[in-house]
Design a protein around this motif. Structure first.
Motif, PDB file in Angstrom:
ATOM      1  N   THR A 126       0.863  -1.180   0.000  1.00  0.00           N
ATOM      2  CA  THR A 126       0.000   0.000   0.000  1.00  0.00           C
ATOM      3  C   THR A 126       0.900   1.230   0.000  1.00  0.00           C
ATOM      4  O   THR A 126       1.414   1.633   1.049  1.00  0.00           O
ATOM      5  N   PRO A 127       1.153   1.830  -1.179  1.00  0.00           N
ATOM      6  CA  PRO A 127       2.172   2.896  -1.270  1.00  0.00           C
ATOM      7  C   PRO A 127       1.933   4.083  -0.354  1.00  0.00           C
ATOM      8  O   PRO A 127       2.887   4.641   0.194  1.00  0.00           O
ATOM      9  N   LEU A 128       0.678   4.481  -0.161  1.00  0.00           N
ATOM     10  CA  LEU A 128       0.405   5.691   0.612  1.00  0.00           C
ATOM     11  C   LEU A 128      -0.234   5.392   1.960  1.00  0.00           C
ATOM     12  O   LEU A 128      -0.951   6.228   2.513  1.00  0.00           O
ATOM     13  N   LYS A 129       0.027   4.217   2.509  1.00  0.00           N
ATOM     14  CA  LYS A 129      -0.553   3.867   3.812  1.00  0.00           C
ATOM     15  C   LYS A 129      -0.122   4.884   4.862  1.00  0.00           C
ATOM     16  O   LYS A 129       1.070   5.131   5.048  1.00  0.00           O
ATOM     17  N   PRO A 130      -1.074   5.496   5.573  1.00  0.00           N
ATOM     18  CA  PRO A 130      -0.704   6.508   6.573  1.00  0.00           C
ATOM     19  C   PRO A 130       0.075   5.888   7.731  1.00  0.00           C
ATOM     20  O   PRO A 130      -0.248   4.798   8.204  1.00  0.00           O
ATOM     21  N   ASN A 131       1.116   6.585   8.153  1.00  0.00           N
ATOM     22  CA  ASN A 131       1.894   6.171   9.325  1.00  0.00           C
ATOM     23  C   ASN A 131       2.541   7.415   9.905  1.00  0.00           C
ATOM     24  O   ASN A 131       3.537   7.918   9.367  1.00  0.00           O
ATOM     25  N   PRO A 132       1.979   7.954  10.995  1.00  0.00           N
ATOM     26  CA  PRO A 132       2.535   9.187  11.563  1.00  0.00           C
ATOM     27  C   PRO A 132       3.947   9.020  12.099  1.00  0.00           C
ATOM     28  O   PRO A 132       4.631  10.005  12.376  1.00  0.00           O
ATOM     29  N   ALA A 133       4.420   7.760  12.234  1.00  0.00           N
ATOM     30  CA  ALA A 133       5.746   7.521  12.825  1.00  0.00           C
ATOM     31  C   ALA A 133       6.885   7.828  11.859  1.00  0.00           C
ATOM     32  O   ALA A 133       7.976   8.167  12.284  1.00  0.00           O
ATOM     33  N   PHE A 134       6.653   7.681  10.542  1.00  0.00           N
ATOM     34  CA  PHE A 134       7.783   7.918   9.649  1.00  0.00           C
ATOM     35  C   PHE A 134       7.864   9.401   9.276  1.00  0.00           C
ATOM     36  O   PHE A 134       6.872  10.109   9.216  1.00  0.00           O
ATOM     37  N   PRO A 135       9.094   9.867   8.983  1.00  0.00           N
ATOM     38  CA  PRO A 135       9.284  11.306   8.776  1.00  0.00           C
ATOM     39  C   PRO A 135       8.996  11.744   7.347  1.00  0.00           C
ATOM     40  O   PRO A 135       9.101  10.961   6.408  1.00  0.00           O
ATOM     41  N   PHE A 137      18.333   5.902   9.726  1.00  0.00           N
ATOM     42  CA  PHE A 137      17.860   5.351  10.992  1.00  0.00           C
ATOM     43  C   PHE A 137      17.292   3.948  10.747  1.00  0.00           C
ATOM     44  O   PHE A 137      16.506   3.751   9.814  1.00  0.00           O
ATOM     45  N   PRO A 138      17.663   2.960  11.562  1.00  0.00           N
ATOM     46  CA  PRO A 138      17.182   1.588  11.331  1.00  0.00           C
ATOM     47  C   PRO A 138      15.671   1.461  11.305  1.00  0.00           C
ATOM     48  O   PRO A 138      15.123   0.636  10.571  1.00  0.00           O
ATOM     49  N   GLN A 139      14.954   2.275  12.119  1.00  0.00           N
ATOM     50  CA  GLN A 139      13.497   2.141  12.190  1.00  0.00           C
ATOM     51  C   GLN A 139      12.791   2.847  11.030  1.00  0.00           C
ATOM     52  O   GLN A 139      11.601   2.643  10.813  1.00  0.00           O
ATOM     53  N   TYR A 140      13.521   3.690  10.276  1.00  0.00           N
ATOM     54  CA  TYR A 140      12.895   4.437   9.186  1.00  0.00           C
ATOM     55  C   TYR A 140      13.120   3.717   7.850  1.00  0.00           C
ATOM     56  O   TYR A 140      13.793   4.223   6.955  1.00  0.00           O
ATOM     57  N   THR A 141      12.554   2.511   7.733  1.00  0.00           N
ATOM     58  CA  THR A 141      12.643   1.798   6.453  1.00  0.00           C
ATOM     59  C   THR A 141      11.703   2.411   5.419  1.00  0.00           C
ATOM     60  O   THR A 141      11.831   2.134   4.226  1.00  0.00           O
ATOM     61  N   THR A 142      10.757   3.232   5.878  1.00  0.00           N
ATOM     62  CA  THR A 142       9.926   4.023   4.965  1.00  0.00           C
ATOM     63  C   THR A 142      10.097   5.493   5.303  1.00  0.00           C
ATOM     64  O   THR A 142       9.945   5.887   6.467  1.00  0.00           O
ATOM     65  N   PHE A 167      14.712  -5.177  -1.287  1.00  0.00           N
ATOM     66  CA  PHE A 167      13.695  -4.629  -2.176  1.00  0.00           C
ATOM     67  C   PHE A 167      13.529  -3.151  -1.838  1.00  0.00           C
ATOM     68  O   PHE A 167      13.511  -2.775  -0.657  1.00  0.00           O
ATOM     69  N   GLN A 168      13.362  -2.326  -2.856  1.00  0.00           N
ATOM     70  CA  GLN A 168      13.067  -0.907  -2.623  1.00  0.00           C
ATOM     71  C   GLN A 168      11.928  -0.483  -3.547  1.00  0.00           C
ATOM     72  O   GLN A 168      11.981  -0.684  -4.760  1.00  0.00           O
ATOM     73  N   PHE A 169      10.888   0.094  -2.936  1.00  0.00           N
ATOM     74  CA  PHE A 169       9.721   0.570  -3.674  1.00  0.00           C
ATOM     75  C   PHE A 169       9.692   2.089  -3.612  1.00  0.00           C
ATOM     76  O   PHE A 169       9.702   2.677  -2.519  1.00  0.00           O
ATOM     77  N   LEU A 170       9.647   2.745  -4.763  1.00  0.00           N
ATOM     78  CA  LEU A 170       9.643   4.203  -4.849  1.00  0.00           C
ATOM     79  C   LEU A 170       8.329   4.667  -5.467  1.00  0.00           C
ATOM     80  O   LEU A 170       7.955   4.209  -6.550  1.00  0.00           O
ATOM     81  N   THR A 171       7.636   5.560  -4.775  1.00  0.00           N
ATOM     82  CA  THR A 171       6.364   6.098  -5.270  1.00  0.00           C
ATOM     83  C   THR A 171       6.470   7.616  -5.342  1.00  0.00           C
ATOM     84  O   THR A 171       6.519   8.297  -4.314  1.00  0.00           O
ATOM     85  N   ARG A 193       7.878   8.759  -1.850  1.00  0.00           N
ATOM     86  CA  ARG A 193       7.916   7.847  -0.706  1.00  0.00           C
ATOM     87  C   ARG A 193       8.779   6.647  -1.072  1.00  0.00           C
ATOM     88  O   ARG A 193       8.614   6.052  -2.134  1.00  0.00           O
ATOM     89  N   ALA A 194       9.721   6.320  -0.192  1.00  0.00           N
ATOM     90  CA  ALA A 194      10.636   5.200  -0.418  1.00  0.00           C
ATOM     91  C   ALA A 194      10.488   4.191   0.716  1.00  0.00           C
ATOM     92  O   ALA A 194      10.591   4.550   1.893  1.00  0.00           O
ATOM     93  N   THR A 195      10.236   2.943   0.347  1.00  0.00           N
ATOM     94  CA  THR A 195      10.176   1.837   1.312  1.00  0.00           C
ATOM     95  C   THR A 195      11.257   0.832   0.939  1.00  0.00           C
ATOM     96  O   THR A 195      11.280   0.344  -0.198  1.00  0.00           O
ATOM     97  N   THR A 196      12.164   0.538   1.881  1.00  0.00           N
ATOM     98  CA  THR A 196      13.253  -0.411   1.629  1.00  0.00           C
ATOM     99  C   THR A 196      13.119  -1.581   2.594  1.00  0.00           C
ATOM    100  O   THR A 196      12.955  -1.390   3.797  1.00  0.00           O
ATOM    101  N   LEU A 197      13.181  -2.807   2.061  1.00  0.00           N
ATOM    102  CA  LEU A 197      12.972  -4.019   2.847  1.00  0.00           C
ATOM    103  C   LEU A 197      14.139  -4.966   2.690  1.00  0.00           C
ATOM    104  O   LEU A 197      14.817  -4.975   1.661  1.00  0.00           O
ATOM    105  N   SER A 198      14.337  -5.772   3.695  1.00  0.00           N
ATOM    106  CA  SER A 198      15.315  -6.856   3.621  1.00  0.00           C
ATOM    107  C   SER A 198      14.623  -8.137   4.072  1.00  0.00           C
ATOM    108  O   SER A 198      13.908  -8.135   5.077  1.00  0.00           O
ATOM    109  N   ARG A 199      14.811  -9.212   3.312  1.00  0.00           N
ATOM    110  CA  ARG A 199      14.256 -10.514   3.681  1.00  0.00           C
ATOM    111  C   ARG A 199      15.340 -11.583   3.527  1.00  0.00           C
ATOM    112  O   ARG A 199      16.089 -11.591   2.543  1.00  0.00           O
ATOM    113  N   ARG A 200      15.402 -12.481   4.507  1.00  0.00           N
ATOM    114  CA  ARG A 200      16.384 -13.565   4.479  1.00  0.00           C
ATOM    115  C   ARG A 200      15.922 -14.663   3.540  1.00  0.00           C
ATOM    116  O   ARG A 200      14.738 -14.951   3.440  1.00  0.00           O
ATOM    117  N   TRP A 201      16.862 -15.271   2.803  1.00  0.00           N
ATOM    118  CA  TRP A 201      16.505 -16.401   1.949  1.00  0.00           C
ATOM    119  C   TRP A 201      17.155 -17.680   2.456  1.00  0.00           C
ATOM    120  O   TRP A 201      18.205 -17.653   3.101  1.00  0.00           O
TER     121      TRP A 201
END
Length: 824
Positions: free
Chosen positions: A39-48, A105-110, A481-485, A497-505
């Motif tokens: 959900t590219p524009l999901k509201p989250n007041p925590a991210f800057p 910041f580690p917590q700011y993946t978005t 993975f990085q998603f840019l909107t 808006r940039a969301t960057t994820l890491s997943r173990r394989w």
């Protein structure tokens, strides 16, 4: 599953596999594809929201993120996607381990970037109303009232235009309020931008340029000529209200055996061309209000004669709907035009009959438009949904425009495509997979319209061949993975808006338990629902084979093997003998047909889902071979068979008793909603209310019905408040209005209040059905329940309970056969 919900809150993403199969073969064996619902524009007041632009890798153009390796002394950062070393610019010179920019910041993946360097006025949103007048006076009255309320809620700075259509199309001139004035176009022909420029006097008194693009004020059109048709809402409120107040039924006569002459396609063509002339590239929405089928001009779906019925699913399957393909092709061209211009088509279809949603689906979905389907313009589903679009509240839609969505990921992962409201920008790259699903063959997509709830399904392809190859190529066992909107915020400014994820394989048989631990069964169900819906539309209903010589023999052998499997699967459903007969016919035809014979084979979505479920259970189930009683599933997978049981019975797969318009609407909604809402569409929630206990979840089963119980069913599109027969009799006797029966009053109010809360939070507004046991509308509940007690079952219904008159198998029978087939 709480950890998956936390990830969604943080980054707006759910993945079926949160530990990813590391090789192509492992991914294939896992059945459910490596995918994500984002959900590219999901509201989250925590991210800057950062007041500056992003820092990009000079090789792959990915954005600085918490997974980058940073050398604080040398002021260098290493991209996790392409391993390119990048120097920090001068304004990052003070960076250190104790002085990090927000994007590290580690917590700011978005994070979201809003560059203050961008100058220029903010482009106001544009709303072009396209209104059908071929309706009875009562319906026009309802629509006039709803439009008048919507006009009052429009933002003052937004631009507004108004078009009406029936036999002809009328474009109303709003800039001259002293005298009503409109430009009329014949409904039988498509209208181009050049015709709009010429016939609507955009160059009156001036010489038309002979070269170059002529569109918008920047390309030669005067602001005065544009403002004749698109005016700020605050400047034209009086004129607009006057036009709405004077709206009347289309004056052209209609004989008793004919349908009204309605040129929907031409009206939308005029609207798209008008916006293309006046405001190309600006955030604009065509809001079409349609009250019946198109019968005139391009895009028509049925003739005017009432003796010809509107196409059904059966007609489409047989190829006996001659206007369907032509209309779809027309709306595909409209969609290309709108996407090129950056504009959105919203559809409000309100009629007892079909209006052509199935044909218009391509234009609505590819532009990210909203669709609302109701029985009447006076229905609360339409009226409340229209108000919700413009109302400002904590739960508003947050309509945004002109989005471009891009993906970057590790080199061992490729993108097959996106299923959802977007259009491919055909930006091919090494990350594009050869296998295409949905909008594929690209790493960038256009999202003309998107809001806070718009969700897209991304399907990935694991490119690594084997585990040893993977270890040699990667420095770690992580995929990134990085998603840019990039989009125009509903307040007007452009944002990224940039969301960057890491997943173990994990690779090989040793990682099976890790895969199970990272399995999100709700996300998997939502992905499988989108996939099967896509396959039913994208793949032909029938597949044609040319039989000849040895190929015929090979296909005969394959058909025989398929029939053997199918005979086993039949026990899973006990319903598909017809499919088996067709497959037998295929085998016989392939054995005996001479070269050149065309043979027919049907695609069966239910069988496809069954095979997928059996394969998944065989791989991840715990059992002894050939011993069904030993079969068990981990809690991480235990609900997934139940989701599949309900999916194969849902409106996305079973089109019987639904029109093509309804099926198109259901699938459009599925393709734009998040996991939680998709799961409710697949497997409705059921809450029980009684005197013995407070509200509590109930099994979605006919045994949940009791005479002294109220049930609240939420199937997303419909909310059902179902009263048991005793409760209904007490209510009709008026006990809730008598003293001493306050508890009964509260019992009646509780499900109604819960239903109101659900309706208030959902868009489009669902239909509310209040019914009683054994009443005609009880079918809305019974159709969704597991038929564990039917008219021919051995176990009778409990006193005060109910039975379902169906030949469908129950979930218990389904599971019994699933276990037997999975352990073979």
């Amino acid at each position: 599953m709480s950890e998956f919900l936390d990830l969604e809150v943080q980054d707006g993403i759910r993945m079926p596999w949160n530990v990813i199969p590391g090789t192509k073969q492992d991914a294939t064996n896992c059945v459910v594809p490596v995918s994500a619902i984002y959900t590219p524009l999901k509201p989250n007041p925590a991210f800057p929201v950062l007041p500056y632009g992003p820092l990009r890798c000079r090789m792959c153009r990915s954005i600085l993120n918490p997974f980058c390796v940073v050398d604080y002394v040398a002021k260098i950062w290493v991209c996790p996607f392409c391993f390119q070393r990048n120097h920090f610019p001068q304004h990052y010179s003070s960076i250190s381990e104790s002085n990090l920019p927000a994007e590290l910041f580690p917590q700011y993946t978005t994070v979201e970037f809003m560059s203050t360097a961008e100058t220029g006025p903010v482009a106001p949103p544009v709303f072009l109303f396209v209104v059908d007048t071929c309706m009875i006076e009562e319906e026009i009255g309802y629509l006039k009232s709803a439009l008048a309320q919507a006009i009052e809620l429009l933002p003052d700075q937004s631009l507004v235009g108004f078009i009406t259509f029936g036999t002809y199309v009328q474009v109303h001139e709003l800039g001259f309020g002293l005298l009503p004035k409109s430009y009329v176009f014949k409904g039988t022909k498509e209208v181009t931008k050049d015709q709009i420029l010429e016939q609507m006097c955009f160059f009156a008194g001036k010489t038309k340029p002979t070269t170059g693009v002529i569109a918008g004020s920047r390309d030669g059109l005067s602001t005065e000529s544009i403002s004749r048709f698109l005016l700020p809402a605050s400047d034209c409120e009086f004129v607009l209200n006057s036009i709405i107040e004077e709206l009347q039924k289309d004056p052209w006569p209609v004989s008793a055996d004919q349908r009204a002459s309605r040129c929907t396609g031409t009206a939308l063509s005029v609207a798209a061309s008008l916006l293309g002339v006046c405001v190309p590239g600006s955030g604009a929405r065509i809001m079409a209000f349609i009250g019946g089928p198109s019968t005139e001009g391009p895009g028509s779906i049925v003739s005017k004669s009432l003796s010809e019925p509107i196409r059904s699913h059966k007609d489409l399957d047989k190829g006996s709907a001659p206007l369907y393909n032509k209309a779809v092709k027309f709306y595909e061209e409209i969609s290309k035009q709108l996407v090129h211009q950056g504009h959105v088509l919203d559809l409000f279809a309100c009629a007892l009959d079909q209006v052509g949603v199935a044909e218009m689906k391509v234009a609505v979905e590819r532009t990210g438009g909203i669709v609302v389907l109701a029985e009447s313009f006076g229905h609360s589903v339409f009226k409340e949904s229209l108000q919700r679009i413009f109302q400002s509240s904590d739960n508003d839609l947050g309509l945004s425009f002109n989005g471009i969505f891009e993906i970057n990921c590790s080199k061992d992962v490729k993108i097959q495509g996106v299923i959802g409201p977007c259009t491919s920008l055909e930006k091919k790259s090494p990350l594009s997979s050869d296998t295409v699903v949905g909008q594929g063959g690209t790493t960038a997509w256009k999202m003309c319209g998107l809001d806070r709830k718009t969700s897209i399904c991304l399907v990935f392809d694991i490119a690594k061949k084997d585990g040893s190859d993977a270890i040699s190529q990667s420095t770690s066992n992580q995929f990134y993975f990085q998603f840019l909107t990039y989009y125009q915020h509903h307040e007007g400014q452009m944002r990224l808006r940039a969301t960057t994820l890491s997943r173990r394989w994990v690779a090989g048989s040793g990682g099976v338990q890790d895969l199970i631990d990272g399995f999100d069964q709700e996300a998997a169900a939502a992905v499988m629902a989108r996939l099967v819906s896509f396959k039913m539309e994208a793949e032909p209903v029938t597949s044609w084979y040319q039989s000849s010589g040895s190929m015929a023999m090979a296909m005969a052998s394959a058909a025989q093997a398929f029939i053997d499997i199918s005979n086993g699967l039949t026990e899973l459903t006990e319903m598909f003998s017809d499919v088996i007969r067709k497959l037998d016919a295929l085998r016989s035809a392939l054995h005996v047909s001479p070269p050149g014979t065309i043979v027919l084979a049907d695609f069966d979505p239910v069988r496809w889902l069954d095979r997928a479920l059996i394969s998944l259970c065989s791989k991840f189930g715990d059992y002894q071979k050939e011993t069904p009683s030993s079969f068990s599933l981990s809690p991480r997978l235990s609900i997934f068979p139940q989701f599949m049981f309900n999916l194969r019975r849902s409106q996305f797969v079973q089109v019987f008793n639904n029109s093509p318009d309804e099926t198109a609407y259901f699938r459009m909604m599925l393709n734009r909603e998040n996991v939680a809402n998709a799961v409710v569409m697949i497997q409705p929630s059921l809450i029980s209310y009684s005197f013995q206990s407070g509200p509590e979840p109930a099994l979605l089963d006919v045994t949940a019905i009791a005479a002294d119980r109220i049930l609240l069913l939420d199937s997303y599109f419909t909310i059902v408040v179902f009263h048991g027969i005793t409760i209904a009799q007490w209510r009709k006797a008026g006990y809730q209005d008598q003293q001493g029966h306050e508890a009964f009053t509260q019992l009646l109010q509780a499900p109604q209040e819960e239903a109101d809360l659900i309706i208030k939070e959902r868009f489009p507004v669902p239909r509310l059905v209040v019914c009683d046991q054994y009443g005609s509308q009880a079918r809305f509940l019974l159709a969704k329940l597991n038929p564990s007690v039917t008219y021919n079952s051995d176990n009778p219904a409990p006193p005060g309970g109910d039975v379902i008159f169906t030949d469908d198998v129950s979930f218990q029978v389904f599971m019994d056969h699933l276990q037997r087939l999975a352990v073979q």
